[in-house]
Design an enzyme around this catalytic site. Structure first.
Site, PDB file in Angstrom:
ATOM      1  N   HIS A  19       0.857  -1.194   0.000  1.00  0.00           N
ATOM      2  CA  HIS A  19       0.000   0.000   0.000  1.00  0.00           C
ATOM      3  C   HIS A  19       0.887   1.236   0.000  1.00  0.00           C
ATOM      4  O   HIS A  19       1.296   1.726   1.051  1.00  0.00           O
ATOM      5  CB  HIS A  19      -0.919  -0.042   1.239  1.00  0.00           C
ATOM      6  N   GLU A 202     -10.953   3.629   6.655  1.00  0.00           N
ATOM      7  CA  GLU A 202      -9.827   4.497   7.040  1.00  0.00           C
ATOM      8  C   GLU A 202     -10.428   5.625   7.883  1.00  0.00           C
ATOM      9  O   GLU A 202     -10.262   5.660   9.085  1.00  0.00           O
ATOM     10  CB  GLU A 202      -9.110   5.046   5.804  1.00  0.00           C
ATOM     11  N   ASP A 280       1.897   4.077   2.720  1.00  0.00           N
ATOM     12  CA  ASP A 280       0.829   4.915   2.151  1.00  0.00           C
ATOM     13  C   ASP A 280       1.399   6.076   1.317  1.00  0.00           C
ATOM     14  O   ASP A 280       1.503   5.964   0.099  1.00  0.00           O
ATOM     15  CB  ASP A 280      -0.096   5.426   3.263  1.00  0.00           C
TER      16      ASP A 280
HETATM   17  N1  ADE Z   1      -4.710   8.711  -1.714  1.00  0.00           N
HETATM   18  C1  ADE Z   1      -3.450   8.788  -1.282  1.00  0.00           C
HETATM   19  N2  ADE Z   1      -3.388   8.453   0.022  1.00  0.00           N
HETATM   20  C2  ADE Z   1      -4.650   8.151   0.405  1.00  0.00           C
HETATM   21  C3  ADE Z   1      -5.236   7.732   1.616  1.00  0.00           C
HETATM   22  N3  ADE Z   1      -4.526   7.547   2.729  1.00  0.00           N
HETATM   23  N4  ADE Z   1      -6.561   7.531   1.648  1.00  0.00           N
HETATM   24  C4  ADE Z   1      -7.296   7.716   0.551  1.00  0.00           C
HETATM   25  N5  ADE Z   1      -6.794   8.110  -0.611  1.00  0.00           N
HETATM   26  C5  ADE Z   1      -5.474   8.324  -0.691  1.00  0.00           C
HETATM   27 ZN    ZN Z   2      -3.716   4.843   0.666  1.00  0.00          ZN
END
Ligand code: ADE
Ligand code: ZN
Length: 337
Positions: A19, A202, A280
């Protein structure tokens, strides 16, 4: 508490990253140098000013800055340099396999052709594989703040790359854009033989994790940390061996958790969930993969066994072929620690 043994293990153990948004690896120094060669003026006067703006109260505040940063990427060389800088970090940190997200619409919507984006990213991946043996997968993500029709258009365009992409994902603003909005395009993606993943749970509720599994039929959940609110969901994730690609420093920077000691990663592991650690958007969140491992290790008091489990999970949850997964698991099991 002394963590030197864990830190040594984190640095040396082979790991996969599942990710990472390539646009989120854009370090301010590189952004300024690409902006200069493309004759684009940034809103900030210096690298320091730009870094000082990296204070976010939520996902949307981050996304606004992240999309603005991507604006300076115009040429194939820009995407190559961006990707190569990230892959060099992988090499330094013993990340031997990476499954890279990118956002086609962030570029095509400003007139940058998809071929150019893909060619730049791909050439860097090929070079890193040849130089360092790093394996890779590419996963385009649909922007969920845009319409499903636009996602379908992007998918149809992506089809000309044949089997280059392993899976398609869903990212951007989760609140107000639930999985059901993209059911049709995800049906199309799976009908063409691709796997699917989606950001869910999230900032959004645990229900989004259920919906990503049931409506979008995903092979992995990106983030998924809000699953901790729903004991039935935790049972189902464990039963289905549904991996979560967890991003601890991201969750801290975007205030999904107030302090790292509150992060649910250890609880997820204790509930037998195939949790993995990932970076991320490391240029924005204060660290690459090993920094994420270190942060959870100190805050949650992780043992060497926990770190080995997380590294093993990263391969088990990957889209590598079964034999390759076994190979890495074997290597990990023979580590002397
Ligand atoms: N795009 C880049 N990082 C992201 C995240 N943490 N959540 C959603 N979209 C994203
Ligand atoms: Zn992400």
């Amino acid at each position: 508490m002394e963590f030197s043994k864990q830190f040594e293990l984190i640095n040396t153990i082979p790991k996969a990253e599942l990710h990472v948004h390539i646009e989120g690896t854009f370090e301010p120094e590189l952004m300024f140098s690409i902006a200069e060669r493309n004759a684009i003026r940034l809103k900030y006067n210096s690298v320091e000013d730009l870094r000082a703006a990296y204070n976010f109260n939520n996902l949307q505040e981050f996304l606004d800055i992240y999309y603005a940063g991507a604006f300076v990427l115009l040429h194939e060389q820009d995407f190559y340099d961006l990707t190569m800088a990230y892959l060099k970090k992988c090499h330094e940190e013993n990340v031997v396999h990476t499954e890279i997200f990118f956002d086609p619409q962030t570029h095509t919507d400003r007139g940058v052709p998809l071929e150019l984006v893909v060619n730049g990213i791909l050439q860097a991946c090929i070079d890193a594989r040849n130089q360092w043996g790093i394996s890779y997968r590419l996963i385009p993500n649909f922007l969920r703040h845009l319409s499903e029709e636009e996602a379908i258009k992007t998918f149809n365009e992506a089809l000309k790359f044949g089997e280059l992409f392993t899976a398609f994902g869903l990212d951007s603003s989760e609140v107000g854009h639930p999985p059901v909005k993209f059911k049709k395009v995800f049906d199309m993606v799976r009908a063409e033989g691709f796997k699917t993943v989606a950001h869910a749970g999230e900032e959004g509720p645990a229900q989004n994790v259920w919906d990503a599994m049931q409506l979008l039929q995903v092979s992995r959940i990106d983030h998924g940390v809000r699953s901790i609110d729903d004991p039935k969901l935790l049972e189902e994730l464990a039963r289905k061996k549904m991996p979560l690609t967890v991003c601890p420093l991201s969750n801290l920077k975007l205030k999904v958790v107030d302090v790292m000691a509150d992060h649910p990663l250890k609880q997820l592991l204790d509930n037998n969930i195939v949790a993995t650690v990932n970076s991320d958007d490391p240029a924005y969140f204060g660290g690459y993969l090993n920094a994420n491992f270190q942060a959870v290790t100190t805050a949650l008091n992780l043992s060497c066994d926990d770190i080995i489990t997380l590294a093993a999970n990263s391969f088990k949850a990957s889209f590598l072929p079964h034999e390759k997964i076994q190979l890495w698991l074997n290597k990990i099991s023979h580590l002397k620690f």
